[in-house]
Write a protein that holds these residues in place. Structure first.
Motif, PDB file in Angstrom:
ATOM      1  N   GLU A 164      -8.666  -0.680   4.027  1.00 39.00           N
ATOM      2  CA  GLU A 164      -8.676  -1.057   2.532  1.00 39.00           C
ATOM      3  C   GLU A 164      -8.388  -2.850   2.921  1.00 39.00           C
ATOM      4  O   GLU A 164      -7.877  -3.316   1.829  1.00 39.00           O
ATOM      5  N   LYS A 189       0.971   1.443   9.707  1.00 42.31           N
ATOM      6  CA  LYS A 189       0.379   1.567   8.313  1.00 42.31           C
ATOM      7  C   LYS A 189      -0.863   0.549   8.233  1.00 42.31           C
ATOM      8  O   LYS A 189      -1.719   1.025   7.545  1.00 42.31           O
ATOM      9  N   GLU A 230      -3.635   2.736   9.682  1.00 40.40           N
ATOM     10  CA  GLU A 230      -3.724   4.010   8.987  1.00 40.40           C
ATOM     11  C   GLU A 230      -4.789   3.363   7.560  1.00 40.40           C
ATOM     12  O   GLU A 230      -5.592   4.220   6.977  1.00 40.40           O
ATOM     13  N   LYS A 231      -4.403   2.016   7.143  1.00 39.87           N
ATOM     14  CA  LYS A 231      -4.872   1.680   5.986  1.00 39.87           C
ATOM     15  C   LYS A 231      -5.985   0.688   6.289  1.00 39.87           C
ATOM     16  O   LYS A 231      -6.271  -0.172   5.609  1.00 39.87           O
TER      17      LYS A 231
END
Length: 198
Positions: A68, A61, A64-65
């Motif tokens: 952010e 995650k 993928e993020k």
């Protein structure tokens, strides 16, 4: 001084990771995966399988993020928050699956499998939302009792609380869930009374 240097280096690596640098991802994984594993082992009460799975899942995650990420915030705290949320989802899904499977075992014939699957997923989502609304300590006690099937005495020992406190917290949790279910899922009451709320 070393800790300050590490924080500064983490920030630099996070900024590089936001730009898509695989080397920075590798650095952060090597620095934090062991710490995250130990954290998950604590909150999952020593479940090494879950700990290994969550470490991989959390870092997937992160990748993928990555855009952010906030380099000004604690990376370790961010990892722990993701891990706690994912662990809660695992427990909640297990609990709902347990309820559903028990009901299937009690049913000799299933006339409409698709309909029952829809009912299960709706119940799953609703139960997850209800458990998430419980206060943190009460939610932990509820999960230990209903999912991990620990006795009140075992939970009291594990959490260093009295058995009366455990019983009181379980009663409040189950009353809350029962009342909500009765309001919105009248067709599921028989399942919950028989299997979920002892």
């Amino acid at each position: 001084m070393g800790d300050i240097d590490n924080i500064g280096k983490d920030q630099a690596q996070i900024l590089a990771l936001k730009a898509g640098a695989p080397a920075s991802f590798k650095y952060l994984y090597e620095q934090w995966s062991g710490k995250l594993y130990n954290f998950v082992m604590r909150i999952s009460h020593g479940d090494s399988y879950i700990a290994e799975e969550l470490v991989q899942s959390v870092f997937i995650k992160i990748w993928e993020k990555r855009e952010e990420l906030d380099a000004n915030k604690s990376f370790g705290a961010y990892l722990c928050t993701i891990a706690k949320n994912q662990l809660a989802n695992i427990y909640q899904h297990r609990m709902s699956e347990f309820l559903y499977q028990n009901e299937l075992e009690k049913t000799s014939t299933i006339d409409n499998t698709t309909e029952k699957e829809v009912e299960y997923h709706l119940l799953d989502e609703y139960i997850q939302s209800l458990i998430e609304q419980l206060p943190t300590a009460r939610r932990e006690i509820f999960i230990l009792s209903r999912l991990q099937l620990l006795s009140n005495k075992e939970i009291a020992t594990k959490l260093n609380l009295s058995e009366n406190t455990i019983e009181s917290q379980l009663t409040k949790a189950t009353t809350f869930i029962r009342n909500k279910v009765m309001q919105h899922y009248e067709l599921c009451i028989s399942i919950l009374v028989g299997l979920y709320i002892r």
